[in-house]
Scaffold this motif. Structure first.
Motif, short mmCIF file in Angstrom:
data_model
loop_
_atom_site.label_atom_id
_atom_site.label_comp_id
_atom_site.label_asym_id
_atom_site.label_seq_id
_atom_site.Cartn_x
_atom_site.Cartn_y
_atom_site.Cartn_z
N UNK A 101 0.78 -1.12 -0.04
CA UNK A 101 -0.10 0.11 -0.03
C UNK A 101 0.83 1.23 0.04
N UNK A 102 0.42 2.39 -0.27
CA UNK A 102 1.21 3.52 -0.50
C UNK A 102 1.67 4.07 0.83
N UNK A 103 0.75 3.82 1.99
CA UNK A 103 1.54 4.53 3.31
C UNK A 103 2.88 3.68 3.58
N UNK A 104 2.62 2.41 3.16
CA UNK A 104 4.30 1.36 3.57
C UNK A 104 5.15 2.16 2.60
N UNK A 105 4.78 1.97 1.27
CA UNK A 105 5.87 2.43 -0.04
C UNK A 105 6.37 3.87 0.20
N UNK A 121 6.57 5.75 2.96
CA UNK A 121 6.99 5.97 4.44
C UNK A 121 8.65 6.56 4.25
N UNK A 122 8.71 7.76 4.74
CA UNK A 122 10.09 8.20 4.54
C UNK A 122 11.25 7.52 5.27
N UNK A 123 10.78 6.82 6.54
CA UNK A 123 11.72 5.94 7.25
C UNK A 123 12.08 5.07 6.36
N UNK A 124 11.13 4.39 5.70
CA UNK A 124 11.72 3.14 4.73
C UNK A 124 12.76 3.63 3.72
N UNK A 180 14.42 6.13 3.87
CA UNK A 180 15.90 6.65 4.27
C UNK A 180 16.65 5.42 4.72
N UNK A 181 15.98 4.32 5.21
CA UNK A 181 16.66 2.99 5.55
C UNK A 181 17.31 2.47 4.17
N UNK A 182 16.82 2.46 3.20
CA UNK A 182 17.02 1.91 1.87
C UNK A 182 18.19 2.72 1.31
N UNK A 183 18.18 3.95 1.41
CA UNK A 183 19.44 4.85 1.00
C UNK A 183 20.55 4.58 1.92
N UNK A 184 20.55 4.43 3.30
CA UNK A 184 21.41 4.25 4.17
C UNK A 184 22.27 2.93 3.83
N UNK A 185 21.31 1.94 3.72
CA UNK A 185 22.11 0.67 3.06
C UNK A 185 22.73 0.62 1.97
N UNK A 186 22.34 1.27 0.92
CA UNK A 186 23.02 1.65 -0.36
C UNK A 186 24.40 2.14 -0.04
N UNK A 187 24.23 3.26 0.52
CA UNK A 187 25.44 4.26 0.77
C UNK A 187 26.41 3.50 1.55
N UNK A 203 15.83 7.53 -6.94
CA UNK A 203 16.01 6.67 -7.61
C UNK A 203 15.10 5.41 -6.66
N UNK A 204 15.35 5.53 -5.38
CA UNK A 204 14.60 4.69 -4.64
C UNK A 204 13.19 5.00 -4.81
N UNK A 205 13.09 6.02 -4.36
CA UNK A 205 11.42 6.42 -4.64
C UNK A 205 10.70 6.00 -5.96
N UNK A 206 11.43 6.23 -6.93
CA UNK A 206 10.90 5.76 -8.40
C UNK A 206 10.68 4.26 -8.36
N UNK A 207 11.62 3.58 -8.06
CA UNK A 207 11.60 2.16 -7.93
C UNK A 207 10.35 1.62 -7.17
#
Length: 438
Positions: free
Chosen positions: A234-238, A240-243, A245-252, A270-274
């Motif tokens: 759902x959109x609330x999950x996808x 979520x700024x915390x999600x 941020x966590x994805x960006x942190x893992x990538x970096x 790009x994370x938001x786009x995907x």
């Protein structure tokens, strides 16, 4: 002599019935080995035994092998140079790739990556040694497992061993985090030298196996996560700024994936786009299949596997005369698709592994492995509570097998359930029957 079918411990080919191909013999040795059977009891993401739906290391390995074999078959028809067989490392035999994929996770200890992390910490802290899953893989294939008539290892063909070796390095090299223990590296290096392999480069078969492993991670683990409710569609999950941020942190922080060109893009964008595209595709399929979640989930997985597998190709490597297996678009490496796959892998990691309930289970796993280690670490005590066949094998090989490495080998070979059983016998108030067979 066919260098690809060379076996380190068999003096000559042709000593067996000619009814079976050499790779068929490798396949039989592998799937009939206890180490392969134990994969059914080892965690993939969720603990083995969590339910009858979620993947284990065994089902993951089977799925990787299916993807890898099909892609190898397609590439063999697509690239004419493969038929020339100009170099043993620049070939793609579907059977070899399949076997390598089936064997690639044998070295994982119980409780997934947490088990690997704890064993490595214990060995390093107390003895200055390392534990690494890929290295343990070769320790199993070349030493711990025994085929009939062999005192050491399954004695697989050179092609299969090198196709399984995605990190062609020795862990003795300074700063090397992945590779092989020196005990197995010596033989692998000998094979690589006989093939005239470029330093630090893997065979095409190893590269394909590794890429198909990533394809499976980035699609199948997400399917499990959706099924478990950890990834909410759902959109609330996808959004979520915390999600995000966590994805960006893992990538970096993942220095092992800088070669896909993260410096060329705005990572948060790009994370938001995907994520947005993934959710949009889900919503379209969900409507198409009359809001049937199960069918939508399976179709999402199938379509992403098809997208990734269909883009696998071969280009020239930065090493002159060598080739690289990767995603290809218009004859060039498709960095955008590689980055997309990495984002989906990180989505599975952040939402599944980093979930606090999974972290609690991993903490429990850490406690169990540490206490098992403590029970076995002193030889005088460990000898009394480790199965006699293991002790006999240690006595036979102790000139080349230190006690700490022996204990790590024993613990790492356990399934999740067996590790819990031994732990309960040693530390819980209720013990198993003395008539149970280990």
């Amino acid at each position: 002599m066919d260098l690809r079918k060379l076996r380190l411990d068999e003096p000559a080919l042709g000593t067996f019935s000619e009814e079976r191909d050499e790779y068929e013999r490798d396949y039989a040795r592998l799937i009939q080995s206890p180490a392969f059977r134990r994969l059914q009891g080892k965690s993939q993401v969720f603990g083995a035994g969590s339910g009858d739906y979620y993947r284990t290391r065994l089902t993951h390995s089977l799925e990787v092998s299916q993807i890898a074999r099909e892609v190898a078959r397609r590439l063999g028809k697509q690239y004419a140079f493969l038929a020339k067989k100009e170099h043993p490392g620049l070939m793609l035999d579907p059977a070899v790739v399949e076997i390598a994929a089936l064997a690639h996770d044998l070295g994982h200890p119980p409780f997934g990556h947490k088990g690997e992390e704890v064993l490595d910490h214990l060995l390093h802290e107390e003895h200055g040694m390392t534990y690494e899953g890929n290295a343990q893989n070769f320790r199993i294939l070349m030493f711990l497992e025994k085929r009939a008539g062999s005192g050491s290892g399954l004695d697989l063909t050179a092609a299969v061993l090198l196709a399984t070796n995605k990190y062609p390095y020795s862990l003795d090299e300074p700063g090397r985090l992945k590779g092989l223990y020196s005990s197995e590296w010596a033989d692998i290096e000998q094979l690589r030298d006989s093939w005239k392999m470029p330093k630090g480069r893997s065979t095409l078969e190893a590269q394909l196996m590794d890429l198909c492993d990533d394809i499976a991670y980035s699609t199948h683990d997400i399917e499990d996560g959706i099924r478990a409710g950890k990834i909410q569609m759902n959109r609330t999950f996808f959004e979520d700024q915390r999600l995000i941020d966590h994805l960006v942190q893992e990538i970096v922080e993942d220095q092992g994936n800088m070669e896909v060109g993260w410096n060329q893009v705005d990572i948060p964008a790009m994370v938001k786009k995907v994520l947005a595209a993934y959710l949009e595709q889900w919503e379209e399929l969900y409507a198409l299949y009359d809001q049937e979640t199960s069918r939508t989930r399976r179709e999402m997985k199938a379509r992403w596997v098809s997208v990734f597998a269909g883009k696998v190709g071969i280009i020239d490597s930065s090493t002159p005369g060598w080739k690289k297996v990767t995603f290809v678009k218009d004859g060039q490496q498709d960095l955008e698709l590689l980055r997309t796959m990495e984002i989906l892998k990180k989505l599975a990691w952040v939402t599944l592994i980093k979930d606090f309930r999974v972290q609690r289970l991993q903490k429990r796993s850490e406690i169990m492995i540490r206490r098992l280690w403590e029970s076995f670490r002193i030889p005088e005590n460990g000898r009394l509570i480790i199965p006699p066949d293991w002790i006999a094998n240690y006595e036979q090989h102790k000139q080349n097998w230190t006690w700490p490495r022996f204990v790590a080998d024993y613990i790492s070979g356990m399934t999740d359930a067996y590790a819990e059983k031994v732990y309960a016998e040693l530390y819980a108030s209720k013990s198993g029957s003395i008539y149970e067979m280990d």
